[in-house]
Design a protein around this motif. Structure first.
Motif, PDB file in Angstrom:
ATOM      1  N   THR A   1       0.856  -1.197   0.000  1.00  0.00           N
ATOM      2  CA  THR A   1       0.000   0.000   0.000  1.00  0.00           C
ATOM      3  C   THR A   1       0.887   1.240   0.000  1.00  0.00           C
ATOM      4  O   THR A   1       1.411   1.633   1.039  1.00  0.00           O
ATOM      5  N   PRO A   2       1.074   1.867  -1.141  1.00  0.00           N
ATOM      6  CA  PRO A   2       1.917   3.074  -1.181  1.00  0.00           C
ATOM      7  C   PRO A   2       1.335   4.184  -0.306  1.00  0.00           C
ATOM      8  O   PRO A   2       0.120   4.403  -0.297  1.00  0.00           O
ATOM      9  N   LEU A   3       2.198   4.862   0.422  1.00  0.00           N
ATOM     10  CA  LEU A   3       1.795   6.030   1.207  1.00  0.00           C
ATOM     11  C   LEU A   3       2.308   7.271   0.500  1.00  0.00           C
ATOM     12  O   LEU A   3       3.511   7.482   0.377  1.00  0.00           O
ATOM     13  N   GLU A   4       1.376   8.077  -0.007  1.00  0.00           N
ATOM     14  CA  GLU A   4       1.732   9.289  -0.746  1.00  0.00           C
ATOM     15  C   GLU A   4       1.583  10.501   0.164  1.00  0.00           C
ATOM     16  O   GLU A   4       0.488  10.786   0.661  1.00  0.00           O
ATOM     17  N   LEU A   5       2.676  11.209   0.394  1.00  0.00           N
ATOM     18  CA  LEU A   5       2.665  12.423   1.207  1.00  0.00           C
ATOM     19  C   LEU A   5       2.489  13.614   0.272  1.00  0.00           C
ATOM     20  O   LEU A   5       3.320  13.853  -0.613  1.00  0.00           O
ATOM     21  N   LEU A   6       1.407  14.372   0.458  1.00  0.00           N
ATOM     22  CA  LEU A   6       1.069  15.467  -0.445  1.00  0.00           C
ATOM     23  C   LEU A   6       0.967  16.779   0.317  1.00  0.00           C
ATOM     24  O   LEU A   6       0.202  16.870   1.280  1.00  0.00           O
ATOM     25  N   ARG A   7       1.735  17.775  -0.096  1.00  0.00           N
ATOM     26  CA  ARG A   7       1.576  19.103   0.474  1.00  0.00           C
ATOM     27  C   ARG A   7       0.494  19.839  -0.299  1.00  0.00           C
ATOM     28  O   ARG A   7       0.592  20.012  -1.515  1.00  0.00           O
ATOM     29  N   ILE A   8      -0.552  20.269   0.402  1.00  0.00           N
ATOM     30  CA  ILE A   8      -1.651  20.995  -0.206  1.00  0.00           C
ATOM     31  C   ILE A   8      -1.905  22.239   0.640  1.00  0.00           C
ATOM     32  O   ILE A   8      -2.218  22.134   1.836  1.00  0.00           O
ATOM     33  N   ASP A   9      -1.737  23.402   0.038  1.00  0.00           N
ATOM     34  CA  ASP A   9      -1.888  24.660   0.765  1.00  0.00           C
ATOM     35  C   ASP A   9      -3.370  24.975   0.961  1.00  0.00           C
ATOM     36  O   ASP A   9      -3.992  25.695   0.180  1.00  0.00           O
ATOM     37  N   ASP A  10      -3.907  24.400   2.013  1.00  0.00           N
ATOM     38  CA  ASP A  10      -5.331  24.490   2.293  1.00  0.00           C
ATOM     39  C   ASP A  10      -5.494  24.261   3.793  1.00  0.00           C
ATOM     40  O   ASP A  10      -4.662  23.595   4.421  1.00  0.00           O
ATOM     41  N   ARG A  11      -6.548  24.806   4.379  1.00  0.00           N
ATOM     42  CA  ARG A  11      -6.743  24.703   5.828  1.00  0.00           C
ATOM     43  C   ARG A  11      -6.785  23.255   6.303  1.00  0.00           C
ATOM     44  O   ARG A  11      -6.301  22.930   7.380  1.00  0.00           O
ATOM     45  N   THR A  12      -7.353  22.353   5.478  1.00  0.00           N
ATOM     46  CA  THR A  12      -7.402  20.937   5.867  1.00  0.00           C
ATOM     47  C   THR A  12      -6.491  20.087   4.990  1.00  0.00           C
ATOM     48  O   THR A  12      -6.632  18.866   4.951  1.00  0.00           O
ATOM     49  N   ALA A  13      -5.556  20.729   4.276  1.00  0.00           N
ATOM     50  CA  ALA A  13      -4.604  20.016   3.420  1.00  0.00           C
ATOM     51  C   ALA A  13      -5.309  19.099   2.431  1.00  0.00           C
ATOM     52  O   ALA A  13      -4.845  17.995   2.138  1.00  0.00           O
ATOM     53  N   GLY A  14      -6.454  19.556   1.908  1.00  0.00           N
ATOM     54  CA  GLY A  14      -7.171  18.798   0.902  1.00  0.00           C
ATOM     55  C   GLY A  14      -8.106  17.737   1.432  1.00  0.00           C
ATOM     56  O   GLY A  14      -8.813  17.088   0.662  1.00  0.00           O
ATOM     57  N   LEU A  15      -8.160  17.552   2.751  1.00  0.00           N
ATOM     58  CA  LEU A  15      -8.973  16.480   3.321  1.00  0.00           C
ATOM     59  C   LEU A  15     -10.463  16.727   3.113  1.00  0.00           C
ATOM     60  O   LEU A  15     -11.211  15.821   2.727  1.00  0.00           O
ATOM     61  N   ALA A  16     -10.922  17.931   3.370  1.00  0.00           N
ATOM     62  CA  ALA A  16     -12.354  18.228   3.242  1.00  0.00           C
ATOM     63  C   ALA A  16     -12.829  18.064   1.808  1.00  0.00           C
ATOM     64  O   ALA A  16     -13.999  17.733   1.577  1.00  0.00           O
ATOM     65  N   ARG A  17     -11.939  18.287   0.834  1.00  0.00           N
ATOM     66  CA  ARG A  17     -12.320  18.185  -0.574  1.00  0.00           C
ATOM     67  C   ARG A  17     -12.167  16.777  -1.130  1.00  0.00           C
ATOM     68  O   ARG A  17     -12.485  16.535  -2.286  1.00  0.00           O
ATOM     69  N   GLY A  18     -11.622  15.857  -0.332  1.00  0.00           N
ATOM     70  CA  GLY A  18     -11.427  14.501  -0.812  1.00  0.00           C
ATOM     71  C   GLY A  18     -10.141  14.283  -1.579  1.00  0.00           C
ATOM     72  O   GLY A  18      -9.949  13.238  -2.196  1.00  0.00           O
ATOM     73  N   ASP A  19      -9.228  15.262  -1.567  1.00  0.00           N
ATOM     74  CA  ASP A  19      -7.957  15.112  -2.272  1.00  0.00           C
ATOM     75  C   ASP A  19      -7.033  14.126  -1.570  1.00  0.00           C
ATOM     76  O   ASP A  19      -6.106  13.586  -2.189  1.00  0.00           O
ATOM     77  N   VAL A  20      -7.233  13.929  -0.272  1.00  0.00           N
ATOM     78  CA  VAL A  20      -6.410  12.997   0.501  1.00  0.00           C
ATOM     79  C   VAL A  20      -7.319  12.166   1.406  1.00  0.00           C
ATOM     80  O   VAL A  20      -8.481  12.495   1.619  1.00  0.00           O
ATOM     81  N   ASP A  21      -6.759  11.074   1.931  1.00  0.00           N
ATOM     82  CA  ASP A  21      -7.516  10.187   2.816  1.00  0.00           C
ATOM     83  C   ASP A  21      -7.375  10.583   4.281  1.00  0.00           C
ATOM     84  O   ASP A  21      -8.253  10.293   5.098  1.00  0.00           O
TER      85      ASP A  21
END
Length: 287
Positions: free
Chosen positions: A118-138
C-alpha cells in the motif's frame, strides 16, 4: 439536461483558479465552453455558484457549500476507476506544512517496511485541511484547532512556538523572546493554513503591521528578505534550518497541537494502520 462529471470538473477548475480563462487552460477548453458549462450546472441546480458581478470571480455561499461535495464526488469517481483497472490503492496523506516534522522520514520508512503493498503518498496541499475536506487525501497531518465539520481528529503531540527571524536580525542573538518583543515589527501571516493570528497578542501589544502570505515558502522568503518576522513551531525550525534564518524560543506563546485528521465516513481500508503508526512514531519522539 442532466448533470455530468464534466460539469463538476468545470466548476472545480473555476473554483480553484477563480478565473474562467485559467480554468479553460487547465481543462483544454475554450472560455465560452467553460462559461456555458458553468451556466448549465447553475441552471440545473437552480442556484448561482459563482459571482461574476465584480472584476474578480468569487464563489457564492451556495458555491462554497457545493465545492466540497463536488470535490468528494470527483475524488470517489476517480478512485473507483483506478481500483476497477487494477491499480494500487495508495493511501494519500496530506499536510499544509512540515508534515510530521522531524518524524516524517521515520513515519514514511516504517510504513514502507510494514505495508509494502500500500503506497503512502505524502502530499503538500496549501489548504486549511490540506485537501482532506475536498477529498484530495484520505487523511491529513494538521496543526492548530480543526473546526471543519465532518472531520475526526486524534491528538498526536504538541509543538512549542518559536519566532522566525532573519539571521542578521538584532533579535536573533537572544536566547529567547516574548510576543511583545515582536509588537513593533511587521508580522508575516499565513492566512491559508497557518496557526498564527493577531489574537496571540494582547490587544494593546499587537504587531504594528502584517504581510499576508499563503504558504511556507513565501513565509520564509518574507522573513529572510527582511520584510517581516514570523511565529511558527519547532517543526518548521527543524524542517527548514536555513543559514539565513534564525528560530528563537518564545516564552509566552501557547503550544500548537498536531493532529491526524480523517473524514467521519468509510474511507481507505488502511486508515486504522496509519493512525496506529502515526501514534507510535510521533509519540515515541526521539527515544
Amino acid at each position: 439536461m442532466s448533470i455530468e462529471l464534466r460539469h463538476f470538473r468545470c466548476f472545480l477548475a473555476i473554483a480553484d483558479t477563480l478565473s474562467v480563462t485559467r480554468a479553460a487552460e487547465r481543462l483544454h477548453l475554450t472560455q465560452p465552453a467553460v462559461s456555458r458549462t458553468l451556466r448549465q450546472l447553475e441552471q440545473e441546480l437552480g442556484v448561482r455558484l459563482v459571482d461574476r458581478s465584480t472584476h474578480h470571480l468569487a464563489l457564492t455561499s451556495e458555491g462554497l457549500r457545493f465545492l466540497d461535495q463536488a470535490a468528494l464526488a470527483i475524488a470517489a469517481f476517480d478512485r473507483a476507476l483506478r481500483l476497477a483497472r487494477g491499480a494500487a490503492w495508495p493511501l494519500r496523506l496530506g499536510h499544509a506544512w512540515s508534515a510530521a516534522g522531524p518524524y516524517t522520514p521515520r513515519l514514511l520508512r516504517r510504513w514502507h517496511e510494514e505495508h509494502p503493498d500500500t503506497p503512502l503518498e505524502l502530499l503538500r496541499i496549501d489548504d486549511r485541511t490540506a485537501g482532506l475536506a475536498r477529498g484530495d487525501v484520505d487523511a491529513a497531518l494538521l496543526r492548530g484547532e480543526v473546526r471543519t465539520p465532518g472531520l475526526v481528529t486524534e491528538l498526536l503531540l504538541t509543538e512549542e512556538r518559536v519566532a522566525g527571524l532573519a539571521a542578521d536580525d538584532p533579535l536573533a542573538a537572544r536566547p529567547h523572546l516574548s510576543l511583545t518583543d515582536l509588537a513593533d515589527r511587521t508580522l508575516a501571516l499565513n492566512t491559508v493554513s497557518g496557526t498564527t493570528t493577531l489574537d496571540l497578542w494582547p490587544p494593546h501589544a499587537r504587531p504594528a503591521s502584517t504581510v499576508t502570505i499563503g504558504n511556507t515558502d513565501d513565509w520564509l522568503a518574507a522573513i529572510t528578505g527582511g520584510r517581516a518576522v514570523g511565529v511558527t513551531t519547532t517543526a518548521t525550525a527543524r524542517m527548514h534550518p536555513l543559514p539565513t534564518m534564525a528560530y528563537v524560543p518564545l516564552t509566552d506563546a501557547p503550544p500548537v497541537p498536531v493532529v491526524l485528521a480523517w473524514r467521519d465516513e468509510p474511507g481507505h481500508p488502511a486508515l486504522a494502520d496509519l493512525r496506529r503508526l502515526a501514534r507510535e512514531v510521533l509519540r515515541e519522539g526521539d527515544r
